[in-house]
Design a protein around this motif. Structure first.
Motif, PDB file in Angstrom:
ATOM      1  N   MET A  23       4.759 -16.906  99.539  1.00 13.58           N
ATOM      2  CA  MET A  23       4.116 -16.240 100.635  1.00 13.58           C
ATOM      3  C   MET A  23       4.534 -14.768 100.617  1.00 13.58           C
ATOM      4  N   SER A  24       3.578 -13.895 100.763  1.00 10.06           N
ATOM      5  CA  SER A  24       3.887 -12.464 100.730  1.00 10.06           C
ATOM      6  C   SER A  24       4.351 -11.991 102.108  1.00 10.06           C
ATOM      7  N   GLU A  25       4.936 -10.798 102.137  1.00  9.69           N
ATOM      8  CA  GLU A  25       5.471 -10.222 103.382  1.00  9.69           C
ATOM      9  C   GLU A  25       4.391 -10.047 104.445  1.00  9.69           C
ATOM     10  N   PRO A  26       3.241  -9.421 104.103  1.00 11.21           N
ATOM     11  CA  PRO A  26       2.219  -9.206 105.144  1.00 11.21           C
ATOM     12  C   PRO A  26       1.673 -10.519 105.691  1.00 11.21           C
ATOM     13  N   GLU A  27       1.523 -11.513 104.814  1.00 12.00           N
ATOM     14  CA  GLU A  27       0.999 -12.800 105.271  1.00 12.00           C
ATOM     15  C   GLU A  27       2.010 -13.484 106.197  1.00 12.00           C
ATOM     16  N   SER A  28       3.279 -13.369 105.871  1.00 10.38           N
ATOM     17  CA  SER A  28       4.326 -13.946 106.701  1.00 10.38           C
ATOM     18  C   SER A  28       4.367 -13.267 108.070  1.00 10.38           C
ATOM     19  N   ASP A  29       4.234 -11.941 108.080  1.00  7.47           N
ATOM     20  CA  ASP A  29       4.228 -11.205 109.342  1.00  7.47           C
ATOM     21  C   ASP A  29       3.031 -11.608 110.198  1.00  7.47           C
ATOM     22  N   ARG A  30       1.867 -11.802 109.556  1.00 10.21           N
ATOM     23  CA  ARG A  30       0.652 -12.200 110.275  1.00 10.21           C
ATOM     24  C   ARG A  30       0.833 -13.582 110.896  1.00 10.21           C
ATOM     25  N   GLN A  31       1.454 -14.510 110.138  1.00 10.79           N
ATOM     26  CA  GLN A  31       1.692 -15.846 110.671  1.00 10.79           C
ATOM     27  C   GLN A  31       2.704 -15.810 111.814  1.00 10.79           C
ATOM     28  N   ASP A  32       3.700 -14.915 111.701  1.00  5.22           N
ATOM     29  CA  ASP A  32       4.670 -14.765 112.791  1.00  5.22           C
ATOM     30  C   ASP A  32       3.984 -14.290 114.067  1.00  5.22           C
ATOM     31  N   GLU A  33       3.061 -13.331 113.927  1.00  2.62           N
ATOM     32  CA  GLU A  33       2.329 -12.826 115.094  1.00  2.62           C
ATOM     33  C   GLU A  33       1.465 -13.920 115.715  1.00  2.62           C
ATOM     34  N   LEU A  34       0.791 -14.711 114.837  1.00  2.00           N
ATOM     35  CA  LEU A  34      -0.024 -15.816 115.359  1.00  2.00           C
ATOM     36  C   LEU A  34       0.838 -16.835 116.101  1.00  2.00           C
ATOM     37  N   LEU A  35       2.019 -17.105 115.554  1.00  2.00           N
ATOM     38  CA  LEU A  35       2.924 -18.040 116.200  1.00  2.00           C
ATOM     39  C   LEU A  35       3.398 -17.500 117.553  1.00  2.00           C
ATOM     40  N   LYS A  36       3.687 -16.207 117.612  1.00  2.00           N
ATOM     41  CA  LYS A  36       4.112 -15.593 118.877  1.00  2.00           C
ATOM     42  C   LYS A  36       3.014 -15.706 119.928  1.00  2.00           C
ATOM     43  N   ILE A  37       1.774 -15.483 119.526  1.00  2.00           N
ATOM     44  CA  ILE A  37       0.637 -15.579 120.456  1.00  2.00           C
ATOM     45  C   ILE A  37       0.502 -17.003 120.963  1.00  2.00           C
ATOM     46  N   LEU A  38       0.612 -17.959 120.058  1.00  2.00           N
ATOM     47  CA  LEU A  38       0.519 -19.367 120.466  1.00  2.00           C
ATOM     48  C   LEU A  38       1.657 -19.751 121.407  1.00  2.00           C
ATOM     49  N   MET A  39       2.849 -19.276 121.124  1.00  2.00           N
ATOM     50  CA  MET A  39       4.000 -19.613 121.963  1.00  2.00           C
ATOM     51  C   MET A  39       3.861 -19.011 123.361  1.00  2.00           C
ATOM     52  N   ARG A  40       3.329 -17.801 123.457  1.00  2.00           N
ATOM     53  CA  ARG A  40       3.134 -17.178 124.771  1.00  2.00           C
ATOM     54  C   ARG A  40       2.119 -17.952 125.606  1.00  2.00           C
ATOM     55  N   GLY A  41       1.151 -18.538 124.955  1.00  3.02           N
ATOM     56  CA  GLY A  41       0.122 -19.273 125.669  1.00  3.02           C
ATOM     57  C   GLY A  41       0.499 -20.710 125.999  1.00  3.02           C
ATOM     58  N   TRP A  42       1.606 -21.161 125.489  1.00  5.68           N
ATOM     59  CA  TRP A  42       2.020 -22.549 125.692  1.00  5.68           C
ATOM     60  C   TRP A  42       2.658 -22.697 127.064  1.00  5.68           C
ATOM     61  N   VAL A  43       2.108 -23.584 127.865  1.00  4.68           N
ATOM     62  CA  VAL A  43       2.622 -23.811 129.211  1.00  4.68           C
ATOM     63  C   VAL A  43       3.001 -25.293 129.331  1.00  4.68           C
ATOM     64  N   VAL A  44       4.193 -25.517 129.822  1.00  3.68           N
ATOM     65  CA  VAL A  44       4.654 -26.888 130.020  1.00  3.68           C
ATOM     66  C   VAL A  44       4.688 -27.159 131.514  1.00  3.68           C
ATOM     67  N   ASN A  45       4.037 -28.222 131.911  1.00  2.00           N
ATOM     68  CA  ASN A  45       4.036 -28.628 133.320  1.00  2.00           C
ATOM     69  C   ASN A  45       4.748 -29.966 133.426  1.00  2.00           C
ATOM     70  N   PRO A  46       6.055 -29.943 133.631  1.00  2.00           N
ATOM     71  CA  PRO A  46       6.764 -31.210 133.716  1.00  2.00           C
ATOM     72  C   PRO A  46       6.399 -31.940 135.005  1.00  2.00           C
TER      73      PRO A  46
END
Length: 114
Positions: free
Chosen positions: A1-24
């Motif tokens: 995996m190249s550096e730019p692709e890894s950075d792009r996946q990190d950004e996508l993961l950050k976006i997904l994590m921010r949108g994740w809501v847990v309602n216990p």
């Protein structure tokens, strides 16, 4: 995996994590049960703690220190060795007595009955 692709996946993961809501969801009686346990704990007098529990608590607190833990382990090893020595002497005495009786019987058998 190249550096730019890894950075792009990190950004996508950050976006997904921010949108994740847990309602216990807790059971309806959870709050009542917790407060009931707190009330019961408050009503138990402190002097009902048994001597065994107090001793166990002190021992476990002491074992949190490495030097004390090492000393306890060495004590148990020594105690096990002493108990093993005592038991082996008992067994050895019993075996010696049994062998002595067999030797006497082999040399001097009981008289024959005619």
């Amino acid at each position: 995996m190249s550096e730019p692709e890894s950075d792009r996946q990190d950004e996508l993961l950050k976006i997904l994590m921010r949108g994740w809501v847990v309602n216990p969801s807790l059971p309806p009686s959870f709050k009542t049960a917790v407060w009931g346990r707190i009330r019961r704990a408050d009503t138990i007098p402190n002097d009902t703690i048994s001597l065994a529990k107090l001793l166990l608590s002190r021992i476990l607190d002491s074992l949190a220190r490495p030097a004390h833990t090492c000393a306890v382990i060495m004590l148990f090893i020594l105690l096990g060795g002493v108990i093993g020595l005592v038991e082996s002497r008992k067994v050895s005495a019993r075996v010696s007595e049994d062998l002595r009786a067999r030797y006497v019987q082999a040399i001097s058998p009981p008289p024959d009955k005619h």
